[in-house]
Design a protein around this motif. Structure first.
Motif, PDB file in Angstrom:
ATOM      1  N   LEU A 144     -25.312  17.783 -37.097  1.00 32.23           N
ATOM      2  CA  LEU A 144     -25.496  17.260 -36.053  1.00 32.23           C
ATOM      3  C   LEU A 144     -26.542  16.646 -36.557  1.00 32.23           C
ATOM      4  N   VAL A 145     -26.172  15.216 -36.316  1.00 25.62           N
ATOM      5  CA  VAL A 145     -27.788  13.769 -37.071  1.00 25.62           C
ATOM      6  C   VAL A 145     -28.008  13.195 -36.291  1.00 25.62           C
ATOM      7  N   MET A 146     -29.341  13.569 -36.342  1.00 27.87           N
ATOM      8  CA  MET A 146     -30.107  12.539 -35.130  1.00 27.87           C
ATOM      9  C   MET A 146     -31.225  11.940 -35.250  1.00 27.87           C
ATOM     10  N   HIS A 147     -31.617  10.815 -34.484  1.00 29.11           N
ATOM     11  CA  HIS A 147     -31.662   9.567 -35.008  1.00 29.11           C
ATOM     12  C   HIS A 147     -33.536   9.159 -34.948  1.00 29.11           C
ATOM     13  N   ASP A 148     -33.510   8.886 -34.800  1.00 26.20           N
ATOM     14  CA  ASP A 148     -34.967   8.517 -34.304  1.00 26.20           C
ATOM     15  C   ASP A 148     -35.029   7.484 -33.381  1.00 26.20           C
ATOM     16  N   ARG A 149     -36.483   6.772 -32.032  1.00 22.99           N
ATOM     17  CA  ARG A 149     -36.120   6.656 -30.799  1.00 22.99           C
ATOM     18  C   ARG A 149     -35.184   4.782 -31.023  1.00 22.99           C
ATOM     19  N   SER A 150     -35.261   4.704 -32.162  1.00 23.72           N
ATOM     20  CA  SER A 150     -35.475   2.812 -32.053  1.00 23.72           C
ATOM     21  C   SER A 150     -33.102   3.191 -32.881  1.00 23.72           C
ATOM     22  N   GLU A 151     -33.152   4.588 -33.290  1.00 22.48           N
ATOM     23  CA  GLU A 151     -31.718   4.026 -33.214  1.00 22.48           C
ATOM     24  C   GLU A 151     -31.307   4.065 -34.606  1.00 22.48           C
ATOM     25  N   ALA A 152     -32.237   3.404 -35.854  1.00 16.44           N
ATOM     26  CA  ALA A 152     -32.527   2.359 -36.883  1.00 16.44           C
ATOM     27  C   ALA A 152     -32.615   3.351 -38.447  1.00 16.44           C
ATOM     28  N   VAL A 153     -33.257   5.150 -37.491  1.00 10.56           N
ATOM     29  CA  VAL A 153     -33.276   5.838 -38.919  1.00 10.56           C
ATOM     30  C   VAL A 153     -33.111   7.336 -38.822  1.00 10.56           C
ATOM     31  N   VAL A 154     -32.171   7.982 -39.401  1.00 13.24           N
ATOM     32  CA  VAL A 154     -31.709   8.969 -39.611  1.00 13.24           C
ATOM     33  C   VAL A 154     -32.965  10.314 -39.648  1.00 13.24           C
ATOM     34  N   ILE A 155     -33.101  11.039 -38.996  1.00 13.43           N
ATOM     35  CA  ILE A 155     -34.658  12.037 -38.839  1.00 13.43           C
ATOM     36  C   ILE A 155     -33.904  13.537 -39.414  1.00 13.43           C
ATOM     37  N   GLN A 156     -32.979  13.595 -39.343  1.00 14.73           N
ATOM     38  CA  GLN A 156     -31.921  15.082 -39.405  1.00 14.73           C
ATOM     39  C   GLN A 156     -30.886  15.376 -40.079  1.00 14.73           C
ATOM     40  N   ARG A 157     -30.186  16.036 -40.682  1.00  9.34           N
ATOM     41  CA  ARG A 157     -29.141  16.592 -40.330  1.00  9.34           C
ATOM     42  C   ARG A 157     -28.727  17.609 -40.484  1.00  9.34           C
ATOM     43  N   VAL A 158     -28.258  18.438 -39.862  1.00  5.55           N
ATOM     44  CA  VAL A 158     -28.322  19.429 -39.419  1.00  5.55           C
ATOM     45  C   VAL A 158     -26.867  20.409 -39.713  1.00  5.55           C
ATOM     46  N   ILE A 159     -26.933  21.332 -40.569  1.00  7.05           N
ATOM     47  CA  ILE A 159     -25.267  22.022 -40.812  1.00  7.05           C
ATOM     48  C   ILE A 159     -25.697  22.861 -39.652  1.00  7.05           C
ATOM     49  N   PRO A 160     -24.224  23.325 -39.020  1.00  7.31           N
ATOM     50  CA  PRO A 160     -24.280  24.079 -37.936  1.00  7.31           C
ATOM     51  C   PRO A 160     -23.716  25.484 -38.523  1.00  7.31           C
ATOM     52  N   ALA A 161     -25.133  26.283 -39.219  1.00  7.08           N
ATOM     53  CA  ALA A 161     -24.970  27.074 -39.212  1.00  7.08           C
ATOM     54  C   ALA A 161     -25.455  28.407 -38.369  1.00  7.08           C
ATOM     55  N   ALA A 162     -24.327  29.544 -38.676  1.00  6.50           N
ATOM     56  CA  ALA A 162     -24.572  30.736 -37.352  1.00  6.50           C
ATOM     57  C   ALA A 162     -26.356  31.212 -38.133  1.00  6.50           C
ATOM     58  N   GLY A 163     -26.687  30.969 -36.275  1.00  2.00           N
ATOM     59  CA  GLY A 163     -28.045  31.409 -35.837  1.00  2.00           C
ATOM     60  C   GLY A 163     -28.974  29.987 -35.440  1.00  2.00           C
ATOM     61  N   ARG A 164     -28.171  28.783 -36.439  1.00  2.00           N
ATOM     62  CA  ARG A 164     -29.506  27.807 -36.266  1.00  2.00           C
ATOM     63  C   ARG A 164     -29.051  26.847 -34.829  1.00  2.00           C
ATOM     64  N   LEU A 165     -31.212  27.171 -34.513  1.00  2.00           N
ATOM     65  CA  LEU A 165     -31.000  26.485 -33.328  1.00  2.00           C
ATOM     66  C   LEU A 165     -31.990  24.804 -32.982  1.00  2.00           C
ATOM     67  N   ALA A 166     -31.149  23.917 -32.965  1.00  2.00           N
ATOM     68  CA  ALA A 166     -31.563  22.828 -32.462  1.00  2.00           C
ATOM     69  C   ALA A 166     -32.558  22.811 -31.564  1.00  2.00           C
ATOM     70  N   VAL A 167     -33.523  22.161 -30.916  1.00  3.97           N
ATOM     71  CA  VAL A 167     -34.211  21.913 -29.916  1.00  3.97           C
ATOM     72  C   VAL A 167     -35.144  20.207 -29.903  1.00  3.97           C
ATOM     73  N   PHE A 168     -34.705  19.852 -28.724  1.00  2.46           N
ATOM     74  CA  PHE A 168     -35.166  18.643 -29.084  1.00  2.46           C
ATOM     75  C   PHE A 168     -35.004  17.755 -27.225  1.00  2.46           C
ATOM     76  N   LEU A 169     -36.134  16.485 -27.228  1.00  6.28           N
ATOM     77  CA  LEU A 169     -36.027  16.050 -25.996  1.00  6.28           C
ATOM     78  C   LEU A 169     -35.440  15.174 -25.609  1.00  6.28           C
ATOM     79  N   SER A 170     -34.540  15.506 -24.319  1.00  2.52           N
ATOM     80  CA  SER A 170     -33.476  15.001 -24.645  1.00  2.52           C
ATOM     81  C   SER A 170     -33.196  13.099 -24.201  1.00  2.52           C
ATOM     82  N   ASP A 171     -34.028  13.161 -23.591  1.00  4.97           N
ATOM     83  CA  ASP A 171     -34.295  11.223 -23.891  1.00  4.97           C
ATOM     84  C   ASP A 171     -34.635  11.209 -25.074  1.00  4.97           C
TER      85      ASP A 171
END
Length: 214
Positions: free
Chosen positions: A153-180
């Protein structure tokens, strides 16, 4: 609901719009959800679409996962929904977000499947589905997952210009973020990839439309 866990999620959402953590769910619940996802993949998942209800459309250039909505028809689904309800109540107490309901589905990405960059909700749309999504939640269900397996899962900043986090989808890992606020995408993987995607929603009901329905 574990107080330190909720405090951490709330603090991170205040500070940076997103949070990623391991070990959020009891292991027994996680194991049961993994088993449920694998079984459903064989039985009844269907291609995921873009949009909602009458506006739903299939576009394999945008997303190629298969899904099954969680309705609480099994004991493990009920346990997951109860856990999510506890999180909803706890986040409302800390962040005063007016979270009203929760919806979620199992997702299966086969080798090579992806989901292009997107937002789960849009601030400039009226309060109609799915724009009532406030917080997005993703729980990963993949044992022994390594970085070389892909599917991040690759998350970008609000401008979509910067990658802020890459999440490896390992068992039990939880990602929570503001939908908009957090544009994100799912990269192709080299093996079957399972997750639960969920959304806490505000109440978008009007005099003419009940939302969420039912």
């Amino acid at each position: 609901m574990d107080t330190p866990l909720v405090d951490r999620v709330a603090d991170r959402l205040r500070q940076q719009d997103w949070c990623v953590m391991d070990g959020a769910l009891p292991l027994s619940l996680l194991d049961s959800l993994i088993e449920r996802a694998v079984t459903l993949r064989r039985e009844s998942m269907r291609p995921a679409g873009i949009g909602r209800e009458t506006d739903l459309a299939l576009d394999r250039s945008v997303r190629r996962d298969r899904i099954r909505w969680i309705t609480g028809e099994s004991e493990v689904e009920q346990a997951w929904l109860e856990w999510a309800e506890s999180l909803r109540v706890a986040l409302n107490r800390r962040l005063l977000l007016g979270l009203f309901s929760f919806e979620s589905h199992f997702a299966h990405y086969g080798p090579g499947d992806f989901y292009r960059r997107h937002l789960d909700a849009f601030r400039d749309q009226p309060l109609v589905s799915p724009s009532c999504r406030v917080i997005s939640v993703v729980l990963y269900l993949n044992r022994g997952w390594e970085e070389d397996d892909g599917g991040q899962l690759v998350m970008h900043d609000r401008s979509e210009a910067v990658v802020i986090q890459r999440v490896i989808p390992a068992a039990g890992r939880l990602a929570v973020f503001l939908s908009d606020c957090v544009p994100h995408e799912v990269l192709p993987a080299v093996r079957d990839r399972y997750s639960i995607a969920g959304w806490f929603r505000s109440n978008g009901s009007t005099a003419a439309v009940v939302d969420p329905p039912g």
